[in-house]
Design a protein around this motif. Structure first.
Motif, PDB file in Angstrom:
ATOM      1  N   GLN A  94      11.624 -15.540  56.636  1.00  0.00           N
ATOM      2  CA  GLN A  94      11.676 -16.800  55.886  1.00  0.00           C
ATOM      3  C   GLN A  94      11.095 -16.631  54.475  1.00  0.00           C
ATOM      4  O   GLN A  94      10.080 -15.949  54.311  1.00  0.00           O
ATOM      5  CB  GLN A  94      10.856 -17.833  56.661  1.00  0.00           C
ATOM      6  N   ARG A  95      11.748 -17.257  53.495  1.00  0.00           N
ATOM      7  CA  ARG A  95      11.273 -17.141  52.107  1.00  0.00           C
ATOM      8  C   ARG A  95       9.874 -17.745  51.993  1.00  0.00           C
ATOM      9  O   ARG A  95       9.627 -18.842  52.483  1.00  0.00           O
ATOM     10  CB  ARG A  95      12.238 -17.885  51.183  1.00  0.00           C
ATOM     11  N   LEU A  96       8.979 -17.036  51.299  1.00  0.00           N
ATOM     12  CA  LEU A  96       7.602 -17.513  51.185  1.00  0.00           C
ATOM     13  C   LEU A  96       7.336 -18.213  49.848  1.00  0.00           C
ATOM     14  O   LEU A  96       6.514 -19.106  49.773  1.00  0.00           O
ATOM     15  CB  LEU A  96       6.626 -16.341  51.329  1.00  0.00           C
ATOM     16  N   GLY A  97       8.008 -17.789  48.795  1.00  0.00           N
ATOM     17  CA  GLY A  97       7.705 -18.302  47.455  1.00  0.00           C
ATOM     18  C   GLY A  97       8.749 -19.267  46.958  1.00  0.00           C
ATOM     19  O   GLY A  97       9.734 -19.558  47.648  1.00  0.00           O
ATOM     20  N   PRO A  98       8.569 -19.757  45.715  1.00  0.00           N
ATOM     21  CA  PRO A  98       9.483 -20.779  45.190  1.00  0.00           C
ATOM     22  C   PRO A  98      10.820 -20.246  44.676  1.00  0.00           C
ATOM     23  O   PRO A  98      11.730 -21.023  44.461  1.00  0.00           O
ATOM     24  CB  PRO A  98       8.674 -21.404  44.044  1.00  0.00           C
ATOM     25  N   PHE A  99      10.938 -18.932  44.464  1.00  0.00           N
ATOM     26  CA  PHE A  99      12.181 -18.400  43.871  1.00  0.00           C
ATOM     27  C   PHE A  99      12.967 -17.588  44.901  1.00  0.00           C
ATOM     28  O   PHE A  99      12.374 -16.830  45.688  1.00  0.00           O
ATOM     29  CB  PHE A  99      11.855 -17.544  42.643  1.00  0.00           C
TER      30      PHE A  99
END
Ligand code: SF4
Length: 385
Positions: free
Chosen positions: A14-19
């Motif tokens: 799963q993506r952890l950061g905003p970008f």
């Protein structure tokens, strides 16, 4: 219980950061050549130190001296805080490793999540090649290549100020220092935390007047997949363009390295000269990449760049390349749509470059300017409006 935990964010992709860096193509090797012939650089021979020693002439040397206490009241205030952060003494490494999972995948996800919790914009990891270490520190002592791993931290420059600024006015330093202040706090916090967990760690951050570096950051940014080498010679990220600053934490905590990325920048920069044409000191080359010190790059003329920065009479430093590069546009839905198209099509790249030349992007926006033009002169603030 165990199954539920293993489905959690530390165990999945799963993506952890905003970008959306997970959407960018990962490759086994960087898109620019790095040979075994790369020589380590002496920290005393960086452009800042050469300028400060007078190697670029007395006028530039005087410019460095003038910039040291801060030429502009806001950047001088930021400088005081950055200097304070840089005085933090490393806490001791805990004698025992903390009772947490020792799986390097889990530790890597965890430490990236810590970075995002502390408000980093991008986090990456890589092994530290020996050539990335400076050979000697500022006192001439050899630097030991003691850490195997790096955690890379990226903070974007504040977009509203970048948008309003010309790129070479009084907001040059304040925009960079805003990112550096946060990077210093995040890097020191993560290094301190890792040492409390039982692994050694060292925070690496700037700017040049505090210089807490024993490594060069560009190779780490490249290897950690933060960006590719751009025509400016510095690393460009597909969502932030050139509008960011970076720091790192070196550590022997076991982590999994990220891979480099390929989003088509080599072809884009080959066909785009916008930054070179906008560079007031003509330091950015218009031609092809060259081999320099064993690696491939567009070779920035650091003497010209540093000389302009330190003698800029109408501002603090210069970020015209950052400002003019089309990739620095904010991640709005429209710019992100263009990003996706140019990442996948060379034709789209050519159309986008034409469009940028036609629209003349990279202009300043005086209506959005909230600061006053002023400068310290003999300890007195003079208006430069
Ligand atoms: Fe590359 Fe154009 Fe950006 Fe310069 S302005 S770094 S040539 S994309």
């Amino acid at each position: 219980m165990e199954t539920r935990e293993k489905r959690g964010v530390l165990h999945n992709k799963q993506r952890l950061g905003p970008f959306p860096m997970d959407r960018v193509r990962r490759v086994d090797r960087p898109t620019t050549i790095i040979t075994d012939a790369v020589q380590r650089i002496d920290l005393r021979n960086t452009a800042y130190d050469l300028a400060a020693r007078g190697e670029y002439g007395p006028v530039v040397q005087k410019g460095v001296q003038r910039s040291l206490p801060g030429k502009y009241p806001l950047s001088a205030a930021q400088q005081d805080v950055i200097n304070h952060i840089s005085l933090i003494k490393p806490n001791p490494v805990a004698p025992e490793i903390a009772p947490i999972p020792q799986d390097p995948e889990v530790l890597t996800r965890h430490i990236k999540a810590v970075g995002y919790f502390l408000k980093a914009d991008l986090m990456g990891t890589c092994r530290v090649p020996e050539f990335a270490y400076y050979s000697h520190d500022k006192q001439g002592n050899p630097i030991d290549a003691r850490y195997e791993n790096a955690i890379v931290i990226v903070m974007r420059k504040e977009w509203n100020a970048v948008h309003a600024s010309t790129g070479s006015d009084w907001m040059g330093d304040p925009i960079s220092f805003q990112a550096y202040q946060h990077l210093g706090m995040v890097a020191e916090t993560i290094a301190n935390y890792i040492r409390r967990l039982g692994w050694d760690a060292a925070a690496q951050y700037g700017p040049s007047f505090v210089n807490r570096y024993s490594v060069l950051l560009p190779p780490l940014l490249l290897l950690a997949g933060i960006g590719e080498v751009s025509r400016t010679g510095i690393i460009l990220n597909p969502f932030l363009g050139l509008g960011f600053k970076a720091a790192a934490v070196l550590t022997n905590m076991p982590i999994i390295p990220d891979k480099p990325i390929d989003f088509g920048l080599q072809n884009f920069c080959q066909n785009c000269n916008i930054c070179a044409q906008n560079c007031p000191s003509r330091a950015i080359p218009m031609g092809d990449k060259v081999m320099y010190n064993g690696y491939e790059t567009w070779k920035l003329d650091t003497r010209r760049c540093a000389s302009f920065n330190f003698t800029n009479k109408n501002g603090t430093m210069c970020n015209r390349c950052v400002k003019s590069c089309p990739w620095t546009n904010p991640p709005t839905w429209f710019h992100n749509l263009v990003r996706v198209m140019v990442m996948h099509s060379r034709l789209a790249q050519l159309i986008a470059i034409r469009a940028v030349y036609f629209l003349g992007l990279g202009k300043d926006h005086p209506d959005s300017k909230w600061w006053f033009d002023m400068e310290y002169e003999d300890n007195v603030i003079r208006s430069r409006e």
